[in-house]
Motif scaffolding. Structure first.
Motif, PDB file in Angstrom:
ATOM      1  N   ILE A 158       0.837  -1.204   0.000  1.00 19.01           N
ATOM      2  CA  ILE A 158       0.000   0.000   0.000  1.00 19.01           C
ATOM      3  C   ILE A 158       0.871   1.253   0.000  1.00 19.01           C
ATOM      4  O   ILE A 158       1.787   1.380   0.811  1.00 19.01           O
ATOM      5  CB  ILE A 158      -0.928   0.027   1.234  1.00 19.01           C
ATOM      6  CG1 ILE A 158      -1.911  -1.147   1.167  1.00 19.01           C
ATOM      7  CG2 ILE A 158      -1.685   1.346   1.333  1.00 19.01           C
ATOM      8  CD1 ILE A 158      -2.810  -1.260   2.378  1.00 19.01           C
TER       9      ILE A 158
ATOM     10  N   TYR B  93      -0.605   2.462   8.301  1.00 20.78           N
ATOM     11  CA  TYR B  93      -1.560   1.911   7.344  1.00 20.78           C
ATOM     12  C   TYR B  93      -0.935   1.648   5.978  1.00 20.78           C
ATOM     13  O   TYR B  93      -1.645   1.264   5.041  1.00 20.78           O
ATOM     14  CB  TYR B  93      -2.730   2.889   7.145  1.00 20.78           C
ATOM     15  CG  TYR B  93      -3.464   3.278   8.403  1.00 20.78           C
ATOM     16  CD1 TYR B  93      -3.572   2.396   9.474  1.00 20.78           C
ATOM     17  CD2 TYR B  93      -4.062   4.525   8.523  1.00 20.78           C
ATOM     18  CE1 TYR B  93      -4.249   2.761  10.628  1.00 20.78           C
ATOM     19  CE2 TYR B  93      -4.751   4.888   9.671  1.00 20.78           C
ATOM     20  CZ  TYR B  93      -4.836   4.015  10.717  1.00 20.78           C
ATOM     21  OH  TYR B  93      -5.509   4.368  11.854  1.00 20.78           O
ATOM     22  N   SER B  94       0.353   1.888   5.822  1.00 24.10           N
ATOM     23  CA  SER B  94       0.927   1.824   4.475  1.00 24.10           C
ATOM     24  C   SER B  94       2.360   1.307   4.506  1.00 24.10           C
ATOM     25  O   SER B  94       2.974   1.194   5.567  1.00 24.10           O
ATOM     26  CB  SER B  94       0.885   3.208   3.840  1.00 24.10           C
ATOM     27  OG  SER B  94       1.671   4.115   4.592  1.00 24.10           O
ATOM     28  N   ASP B  95       2.882   1.011   3.316  1.00 28.05           N
ATOM     29  CA  ASP B  95       4.251   0.507   3.183  1.00 28.05           C
ATOM     30  C   ASP B  95       5.211   1.559   2.648  1.00 28.05           C
ATOM     31  O   ASP B  95       6.422   1.413   2.754  1.00 28.05           O
ATOM     32  CB  ASP B  95       4.251  -0.709   2.254  1.00 28.05           C
ATOM     33  CG  ASP B  95       3.318  -1.787   2.746  1.00 28.05           C
ATOM     34  OD1 ASP B  95       3.592  -2.334   3.828  1.00 28.05           O
ATOM     35  OD2 ASP B  95       2.308  -2.058   2.092  1.00 28.05           O
TER      36      ASP B  95
END
Lengths: 307, 307, 307
Positions: free
Chosen positions: B43, B90-92
């Protein structure tokens, strides 16, 4: 699944354990694995009638983490019922955030009406006005379980705007399902906890107490749950707002009296009600809490769509 | 990977070759192939505090082209540091565009702070105010390499708003790593190239010259890099703006003196500083340049997430 | 494929059958199956210069249902031509909604110009101002075929704003390809059907009639197609608007005279021109119509990208 809709009052501790166990598994889903594709081809409609960056983002990330897709919409100038019935046609699950209390129930009724009594597109209430915010309460309870290892025999201090915060209201309802929890309510006068919650706690036989002294409360808490004082609740009374917002700040002084095994929570975003100096304290759980929101929402989506 | 953050000054020509070779491969990634799924389940959070359609779109397309997902957010009324720390959960990978110079550095520090010294979510600076715009500079240099086949022994004419354009500033820094590049600065008086860049070129021993005569410069250039004159830089001085913007237009007259092997570049969007009649000229490289932006950003994301 | 662009006038009934058969298949695509991944790795650019929640959502859902990705953009302050040429570089298909009549044609020309005569990124016209709205007309005709089982020998009543509604204009053009269709135009005086459509029907030898009495028309119709009267068309004439909008309401009284095999359609969103009491009637086809929009758009995208 009944626990996706409504007010959060329909959850049982047993049902919550199923969800929390699934959330535990979600924490280890890695990109490129079969677990990360279980919602392949499913579409979540993100329907936000009022902004809520964090809630929206974590739901969208949750869907993507499991291989699903997201479509986003906003008010199209029609009734909520018509919007819901249309969005339903384009998606497999709807996440609704609305400014009006009771909207989630009305929306769920619109879905049911259309389909008769059969199963229909699940609807997740992501907050409806001052009403409820059940998925936030779920991640809050999950965070307490993860931080402290238990959900019974707790002392919980709720601090800040307790009158308008749907977060704390939903949380109290949910914690009311467990055993032997004592609540302290620490709020400026104008935003004190409302009577319906106090009556609910009386009914379920839980102790509660209003308190003024944050230091005294903090020294006894397992969970210190801070919330934001929102300016818009005070209208023209700017002075009232300024004194209310400055009254209960969690800083290193408060942390000094908080028990070593306790944790500090906050639904975020914060303004200045938790001093940045607290962030480095291992008991500062609010960013872990935000991440638990991702895991809980992954678990919710997976259970709703696949079971 | 150090080259994802900061100012673009940390890149070496060797590191750039790795990136450019990867970008070459990206141009041939086709839908439905394993190469198009290497970022499956990853993400990217797209965090834009000021609008930038083109940069945002090409980053999002880059992520999708490799199988990844995108979540998009905006200012949530909290500090940049709190936003970054949350979005990280919430993300990469985070792509940040901010209006304030130095924001990317502050954001990277917030990530580092939280995780101690260990690895953390990579942050890509997609432009921070008048500061830097390193990914634009990367695609610009990549475009020169692709169009001319070399990055040394060049004459580069920079035209337009050289005072405020972060694009040209980042480009000059990056080209300063190579050998024997001569710069011409062709700008209206009010938006001339600033001294820090001139001093930097003096330090690295590269030649530069300010010039008024676009025709004379064009006749000697390998690269003619046009930029937009932005009205908002001129405040009330509408006449100054009108004379500045009309002063240096690239049209077929300029193309007639430009060497046959040269190319015309522009970061886009353009207003009227390149006449549409130029578009059909094979030396008009600006749409190819925009497409190179996709390939460079695919390469950046792949290298950051998989290596 | 020629039928993706332009005005809808280029479709033949044979070509439409191909599309409608594909749409029939789309209705049974299930998450997690190979059919749901046929557009894996493809990117659709959703380029909306005016809002249209429903059209945008159904196109985005269509792309996601087949495994593709979506990037969304808006006006970047440049010409439509430059925007289109750039977005083309980042995507495999462009969906354009514009406020100006003829924009879709101009955009298609910009794509063709750039690539010469070769194939280029397909462009779908999702409505250009008061001009055309071909994908809506496609789903409308598909809905009639599905509801009634035929597309010839029909009586169609068009009700509401017939002057400005691009939906009904595109629909009449498309139905003009079939045989023996009679149209009733039921519109308030200020928004009556324009002469070009009447002349077109005269040319193709189809009967049309203007009527005032909705009950009389309804009693003879196979299809009763209601549209919204838009306030903004009336400027200062608020009273005219109020009388126009209240004049032709479809309610249970109208349904009582409508033949049992007929259907009621509406492009949605509605205001109050169809009473909610009608929703439960099996002849109320407007939500099924909205869902057919998803299937038609899936079919369009699949045929455009894979054939």
């Amino acid at each position: 699944m009944g626990w996706a809709r409504g007010t959060g009052q329909q959850f049982t501790p047993e049902l919550l354990e199923v969800l929390f166990d699934e959330a535990d598994l979600m924490a280890s889903v890695k990109p490129g694995t079969p677990e990360s594709r279980v919602l392949d081809g499913y579409i979540m409609a993100s329907l936000f009638y009022e902004p809520s960056t964090r809630t929206r983002l974590s739901f969208e990330a949750a869907m993507c983490r499991l291989g699903g897709s997201v479509i986003t919409t906003e008010n199209a100038g029609e009734t909520l019922e018509d919007s819901i019935r249309t969005v339903e046609l384009y998606s497999d699950v709807i996440v609704l955030r609305h400014f009006a209390s009771g909207s989630a129930g009305a929306a769920a009724a619109a879905l049911g009406e259309r389909d008769g009594d059969g199963p229909h597109t699940p609807l997740i209430n992501a907050g409806d006005g001052p009403g409820q915010h059940p998925s936030q309460a779920l991640l809050d309870v999950y965070t307490i379980r993860k931080e402290l290892g238990r959900l019974d025999n707790l002392t919980v201090g709720l601090v800040g705007d307790l009158a308008n915060g749907r977060t704390v209201r939903s949380l109290v309802y949910l914690l009311g399902k467990y055993t032997n929890i004592k609540f302290y309510f620490v709020a400026p006068d104008v935003v004190r906890m409302k009577d319906d919650i106090k009556e609910y706690l009386d009914e379920v036989g839980m102790e509660w107490e209003e308190a003024d002294d944050l230091m005294a409360v903090a020294s006894q808490c397992d969970v210190l749950y801070q919330t934001r004082i929102q300016k818009e609740r005070f209208g023209d009374r700017v002075e009232d707002y300024e004194s209310a917002r400055g009254k209960y700040i969690i800083d290193n002084e408060v942390m000094a009296v908080l028990p070593q095994e306790a944790c500090v929570m906050h639904p975020l975003p914060r303004v200045d009600e938790i001093a940045p100096e607290v962030d480095a304290d291992p008991r500062a759980a609010y960013f872990r809490q935000a991440q638990n929101g991702l895991f809980i929402r992954m678990a919710l989506l997976k259970l709703l769509l696949l079971s």
